[in-house]
Design an enzyme around this catalytic site. Structure first.
Site, PDB file in Angstrom:
ATOM      1  N   HIS A   1      27.644  37.668  35.272  1.00 62.49           N
ATOM      2  CA  HIS A   1      28.562  38.467  34.482  1.00 62.49           C
ATOM      3  C   HIS A   1      29.635  37.590  33.844  1.00 62.49           C
ATOM      4  O   HIS A   1      29.835  36.451  34.255  1.00 62.49           O
ATOM      5  CB  HIS A   1      29.244  39.538  35.357  1.00 62.49           C
ATOM      6  CG  HIS A   1      30.052  38.951  36.462  1.00 62.49           C
ATOM      7  ND1 HIS A   1      29.516  38.669  37.697  1.00 62.49           N
ATOM      8  CD2 HIS A   1      31.352  38.564  36.517  1.00 62.49           C
ATOM      9  CE1 HIS A   1      30.455  38.147  38.465  1.00 62.49           C
ATOM     10  NE2 HIS A   1      31.578  38.066  37.781  1.00 62.49           N
TER      11      HIS A   1
ATOM     12  N   HIS B   1      29.623  29.143  23.705  1.00 62.04           N
ATOM     13  CA  HIS B   1      29.479  30.599  23.725  1.00 62.04           C
ATOM     14  C   HIS B   1      28.543  31.015  24.855  1.00 62.04           C
ATOM     15  O   HIS B   1      27.890  30.185  25.468  1.00 62.04           O
ATOM     16  CB  HIS B   1      28.964  31.139  22.387  1.00 62.04           C
ATOM     17  CG  HIS B   1      27.561  30.704  22.060  1.00 62.04           C
ATOM     18  ND1 HIS B   1      27.288  29.601  21.281  1.00 62.04           N
ATOM     19  CD2 HIS B   1      26.349  31.208  22.411  1.00 62.04           C
ATOM     20  CE1 HIS B   1      25.975  29.455  21.165  1.00 62.04           C
ATOM     21  NE2 HIS B   1      25.381  30.424  21.854  1.00 62.04           N
TER      22      HIS B   1
ATOM     23  N   GLU C   1      33.632  41.642  34.531  1.00 56.34           N
ATOM     24  CA  GLU C   1      34.667  41.707  35.564  1.00 56.34           C
ATOM     25  C   GLU C   1      36.048  41.674  34.926  1.00 56.34           C
ATOM     26  O   GLU C   1      36.306  40.884  34.018  1.00 56.34           O
ATOM     27  CB  GLU C   1      34.509  40.516  36.514  1.00 56.34           C
ATOM     28  CG  GLU C   1      35.479  40.506  37.659  1.00 56.34           C
ATOM     29  CD  GLU C   1      35.259  39.329  38.598  1.00 56.34           C
ATOM     30  OE1 GLU C   1      35.937  39.280  39.629  1.00 56.34           O
ATOM     31  OE2 GLU C   1      34.414  38.451  38.295  1.00 56.34           O
TER      32      GLU C   1
END
Length: 128
Positions: free
Chosen positions: A76, A7, A118
């Site tokens: 990101h 994760h 993104e």
């Protein structure tokens, strides 16, 4: 010895607002939750239901800031979509698009805490 992704974590100020955003913007749903017995934290693990990757949202009761320091947001997550036009329209309606690069065919959305995500076409030669 083998390693696999488990994760990725984002700390959030308002867990319910973040859960709502991630479900509406990206279709992520809470797979599991862990709450501290003393109420000091909640960990919520979100899944896309297709891959094994999870996004962990961490809410800390005793956090005293009104925002987390995200630096220049160069770190990101990236999501692919099979319908860039529909995704872009949806995110435009949600008013969460924060940066677009038409030359590369990508754009970024920002979550309620300012984390950038993104959005990339599923079949793309664009570096991710």
């Amino acid at each position: 010895m083998n390693f696999q992704f488990a994760h990725y974590n984002y700390n959030v100020i308002n867990l319910e607002k973040s859960l709502d955003f991630y479900e509406k913007a990206l279709g992520l749903k809470e797979a599991r939750r862990k709450e501290a017995a003393d109420g000091s934290f909640i960990l919520s693990y979100l899944t896309d239901g297709k891959t094994g990757f999870q996004l962990e949202l961490t809410w800390l009761r005793d956090w005293e800031g009104d925002r987390y320091n995200l630096g220049d947001n160069e770190i990101h997550l990236a999501f692919t979509t099979d319908d860039m036009d529909a995704a872009h329209k949806k995110h435009q309606e949600m008013n969460c698009i924060c940066y677009e690069n038409p030359d590369m065919g990508i754009y970024f959305i920002a979550d309620p805490d300012g984390y950038w995500i993104e959005i990339v076409p599923a079949k793309s030669n664009t570096p991710q």
